[in-house]
Every structure is written in C-alpha cells, then in structure tokens.
Motif scaffolding. Structure first.
Motif, PDB file in Angstrom:
ATOM      1  N   SER A  42       0.854  -1.190   0.000  1.00  0.00           N
ATOM      2  CA  SER A  42       0.000   0.000   0.000  1.00  0.00           C
ATOM      3  C   SER A  42       0.890   1.241   0.000  1.00  0.00           C
ATOM      4  O   SER A  42       2.065   1.170   0.395  1.00  0.00           O
ATOM      5  N   PRO A  43       0.379   2.399  -0.440  1.00  0.00           N
ATOM      6  CA  PRO A  43       1.209   3.613  -0.456  1.00  0.00           C
ATOM      7  C   PRO A  43       1.812   3.930   0.913  1.00  0.00           C
ATOM      8  O   PRO A  43       2.991   4.268   1.022  1.00  0.00           O
ATOM      9  N   ALA A  62       7.064   0.473  -9.390  1.00  0.00           N
ATOM     10  CA  ALA A  62       5.713  -0.055  -9.573  1.00  0.00           C
ATOM     11  C   ALA A  62       5.754  -1.385 -10.326  1.00  0.00           C
ATOM     12  O   ALA A  62       5.074  -2.357  -9.959  1.00  0.00           O
ATOM     13  N   VAL A  64       2.419  -3.179  -8.766  1.00  0.00           N
ATOM     14  CA  VAL A  64       1.345  -2.255  -8.373  1.00  0.00           C
ATOM     15  C   VAL A  64       1.272  -1.143  -9.407  1.00  0.00           C
ATOM     16  O   VAL A  64       2.123  -1.033 -10.302  1.00  0.00           O
ATOM     17  N   SER A  65       0.275  -0.299  -9.287  1.00  0.00           N
ATOM     18  CA  SER A  65       0.121   0.793 -10.245  1.00  0.00           C
ATOM     19  C   SER A  65       1.127   1.905  -9.932  1.00  0.00           C
ATOM     20  O   SER A  65       1.522   2.096  -8.771  1.00  0.00           O
ATOM     21  N   THR A  94       0.199   4.165  -7.047  1.00  0.00           N
ATOM     22  CA  THR A  94       0.477   3.709  -5.674  1.00  0.00           C
ATOM     23  C   THR A  94       1.852   4.178  -5.210  1.00  0.00           C
ATOM     24  O   THR A  94       2.011   4.717  -4.107  1.00  0.00           O
ATOM     25  N   GLN A 121       2.025   8.010  -4.741  1.00  0.00           N
ATOM     26  CA  GLN A 121       1.472   8.472  -3.466  1.00  0.00           C
ATOM     27  C   GLN A 121       2.484   8.272  -2.334  1.00  0.00           C
ATOM     28  O   GLN A 121       2.622   9.118  -1.447  1.00  0.00           O
TER      29      GLN A 121
END
Length: 464
Positions: free
Chosen positions: A16-17, A46, A51-52, A55, A58
């Motif tokens: 998670s960010p 990423a 992940v994108s 993410t 951020q």
C-alpha cells in the motif's frame, strides 16, 4: 539505486502507499539509504512490485511531505541532504521541509490572521529615524513605563532586546561558563539545548507535570550545583503547560533551601504571555535577586517585530546592556515605537484579547476531539499541543501521507534516553511524541482529529 536493490533492502510485503512510504523511511532513518542517493523511478518500482504507478507516486509524495526525499524533476527523486549549517542541530530537527502540504502544524508560529494590524501603528511612527546619541537610553521612555507597569514582579532594571532567544542567549553568556550545568525542562525548547551546546554547558533535565517543573525533580537537579535554571512559566513549548502561582512558590522555596547554589540564576522565557489564558507568574516574586524574566511579543504581536523585554537584577541587566553596546547597541527605536503603539492602542489590545480567546477555543476543541478518540493529549495553554504516539517517525510519515505536517518530538528532549513523565504520560526512549501547532487550526477539526488519532496509534514494524 535500481528497483532490485531497493527490493533487497526493503520488506514490501504490504504494497500500500502508506506501507511503501514507511518502509523507505525506515531505510533512510537507519542509514541504509544515504543522503543524496537516487531512488528508483515511480514506474520502475511499480513494475517491480506489481502495483500501479499511482500507488508508488502516493508513497513518494508522502515521503517528500515528511521531508525525507525530494524531487529533482526529470533527474528523479533523491534522499534529502542534511539541512543547512545555518541552523543548529536541534533547530534543523524542527525545521519544516519544503514542499506543499494541506495543513502545516509544525512551525510553532502564531496564526497571522490573529495578529493585530500594523498599518495604524506604522502610520503614527515618525518619518525620520532619530537618536540623539549612540549612548542614549536604549529603551524609549513610554515603552519603559508600560513594561514596568505590566511586569509580573518588581524588577530593578528592564531592557529591550531583539527577541526572546537574543535575550536568553545574552543572559546565558553572562552567567554560564564552559562546563557549567544548567537545569532545563525535558521536553523543552530545542534552541535552548543548542545554545547550551555552543556554550559548552551541560543540560540537567527535570521532569514536568501539569503545573510545570516538579519540585522534587528540581531538588535532585540542584544537587549538581547548576549555574542556572532555564524554564518557561506559561504555555511551555512543546507541552503547553502553565505554572501555577503555588508551583512557582514551591520552586522558589526549593531553590532557597538548596545548598551550594548561592550564585544560581533563574532565566524565565515568557514567550506566549499575552496570548496565554493563565495569569502572570514568575519566581521573581520570591527570588527577585536571582530571576531574569523575559517577555516576548512575537506570538502576540508578530514574530518579525523581533522584540522582547528582559527584567531582572540591576547589576546583571547593566552588564547585558554594556556588552550589547559593543554589538547592535540597542533595539531600533522605530520598532520600539511600533510596539508601544500596539500595547496601548485599544483596537490592538482588543485584537490580542480575541486571539487569546480563539487559541484557547482551538486548544479545547481539538484536545477534546483527540481525547474522545483515545489519544492521551493533556489540556494545554498557548498554541502547541504535545501528542503521544506509538512511533514518532511512523506518525510523521502517516500524517504526511494525509497532507498534514507536525514537528518531530525528539529535538525537544534533553537526552535521547529521556523517560520523564510529562502530564502523566511516560516518555519512551527516542521521544514518541509529536508537537502539533493547534493555533494554526482554523477549521476541519474533526477530520484533523481523525488523522492525528490514526497516526498516534500507528506503529510500523521496525519501531521507528
């Protein structure tokens, strides 16, 4: 640095960010990633994490808001270098990083919208800067009368200097020699500790409770035969504690009965006096020959005025004034005239009274909201609140991710292993607190309380 190397160093099991930012912060604070080192690009990391890019972006933004990394445009993102040497070590720890933020509660400065207007006072200042002699009285007569009439005790002599730190620095230089011990509050104001380090003095930390310095802790400290006691009688920075008159008397009696401290000087920094909800208090009521009381007008009338008044024993104040004549000489009489106008003009007096009321309301409302969410934040005076957190750096990063900046607690501690009880809350090694400048909170209290409470209860593996 390439993405594979970062993956070897870091544990990105939670991608998670917030978790990515926390893991990179741990590596930076632990020295595994050094100042100036380039981080992987958003797209590189990423792809490596699956992940994108949003993410990772951020996470990078949160780290930048926390002051740990910086973007250099197309060159990429880098770990920030050490702050400029123009700031002393603990002041560097207090300095807010560059970059946009939704709400900056780190600076400890007053709300500019609550300062009295300078325009009317400026319009009444003489168009000419006149002084009859370089040796003329350094304080203009009108201001001297106002200060004397409002002083919290009988001071033999009062002078004006360029802000509270100027006054305290000059006093310490007069009374403290290399190797002397100085009693300080812990947590306390970081520049005091920096000043003592420059002078080669040894800080002796004392404990606080909700009425100020504890007499039993002071009694123990006095056995070390300190040369001075440095304290904040009202709206103590960072805790917001204000001394009661009964506590001030108890501290004065503790000093009176202590052995081998005949030359001890008490230096009081009343930095928030006119916006404090508590009345004047000083140990000078009982120890007039030992107390130097400093009253700043920065938080009530404007930091850039750079004016504070100092009152105390005549011999000491005259030595300060004489030494100052070999430097700046005096504080600008134009600035003194502006301050005199602000202290006597009805509209300005009302503006300061309104600021005091609003700061009190902001403290109460945010404090109540935090306590309702389980955060053990003690009621405070002035513009700052001392908030316990499970992990200091973790809280800073989490708040940065939410667009909120607060001050780290560690620079406020007199020793890295401090375990003093503050307002009934036990400090953990490393200082698991943050300072929140409540005076800057104009609205959005409930959302802010949610962010603060979440950060206070958050701890990332690794314990930073």
């Amino acid at each position: 640095m390439n993405a594979p190397r970062l993956l070897v160093l870091a544990d990105f099991s939670d991608a998670s960010p917030r978790a990515i930012a926390a893991e990179v912060a741990r590596l930076v604070n632990g020295g595994e990633i050094g100042p100036g080192e380039r981080l992987p690009t958003v797209r590189e990391l990423a792809a490596a994490l699956g992940v994108s890019p949003a993410t990772v972006s951020q996470a990078w933004q949160a780290l930048a808001r926390a002051g740990l990394i910086e973007s250099r445009g197309r060159a990429g993102s880098f770990v920030r270098d050490a702050a400029s040497a123009r700031l002393a070590p603990r002041m560097r720890g207090m300095a807010a990083p560059d970059g946009p933020v939704r709400l900056d509660l780190s600076r400890g400065t007053p709300d500019p919208l609550l300062l009295p207007a300078l325009g009317p006072a400026l319009s009444r200042v003489s168009a000419k800067a006149e002084t009859g002699s370089y040796q003329a009285e350094p304080v203009i007569p009108g201001l001297a009368r106002v200060l004397r009439d409002s002083w919290p005790s009988e001071a033999e002599s009062i002078m004006v200097l360029d802000g509270a730190l100027d006054a305290i620095s000059r006093t310490l230089e007069q009374v403290v020699r290399f190797g002397d011990r100085v009693v300080v509050e812990s947590p306390g104001f970081p520049p005091f500790l920096d000043l003592l380090e420059v002078l080669g003095a040894v800080p002796v930390p004392v404990r606080l409770d909700d009425e100020g310095i504890r007499p039993d802790s002071l009694a123990v400290a006095l056995r070390k035969r300190p040369a001075a006691v440095l304290l904040q009688p009202r709206a103590q920075n960072p805790t917001g504690v204000s001394m009661t008159p009964a506590r001030a008397e108890a501290l004065a009696r503790t000093i009176e009965t202590a052995e081998r401290v005949d030359d001890l000087v008490v230096i009081e920094d009343d930095h928030s006096g006119l916006i404090s909800i508590e009345g004047d208090v000083t140990l000078g009521t009982w120890l007039p020959d030992r107390v130097v009381h400093v009253r700043s007008f920065s938080k009530s009338h404007g930091p850039d005025l750079r004016i504070a008044a100092l009152g105390g024993p005549r011999d000491l104040v005259e030595h300060l004034a004489g030494r100052r004549m070999l430097g700046p000489g005096w504080t600008s009489r134009m600035l003194q005239t502006i301050l005199l106008d602000l202290l006597t003009d009805g509209t300005s007096i009302d503006a300061v009274a309104e600021a005091r009321r609003r700061y009190f309301t902001r403290q109460r409302v945010l404090g109540d909201a935090l306590r309702a969410r389980g955060v053990a934040a003690a009621p405070a005076d002035g513009i700052n609140l001392w908030m316990p957190v499970l992990g200091e750096r973790s809280a800073l990063v989490q708040l940065a991710a939410a667009g909120v900046r607060v001050a780290a607690g560690t620079p406020f501690l007199a020793a890295s292993d401090a375990t003093d009880a503050v307002n009934g809350v036990r400090q953990r090694p490393g200082g698991d607190f943050v300072r929140v400048t409540v005076g800057a909170v104009r609205d959005g209290v409930e959302d802010l309380a949610d962010d603060l409470a979440a950060a206070a209860s958050h701890l990332v593996a690794g314990g930073y």
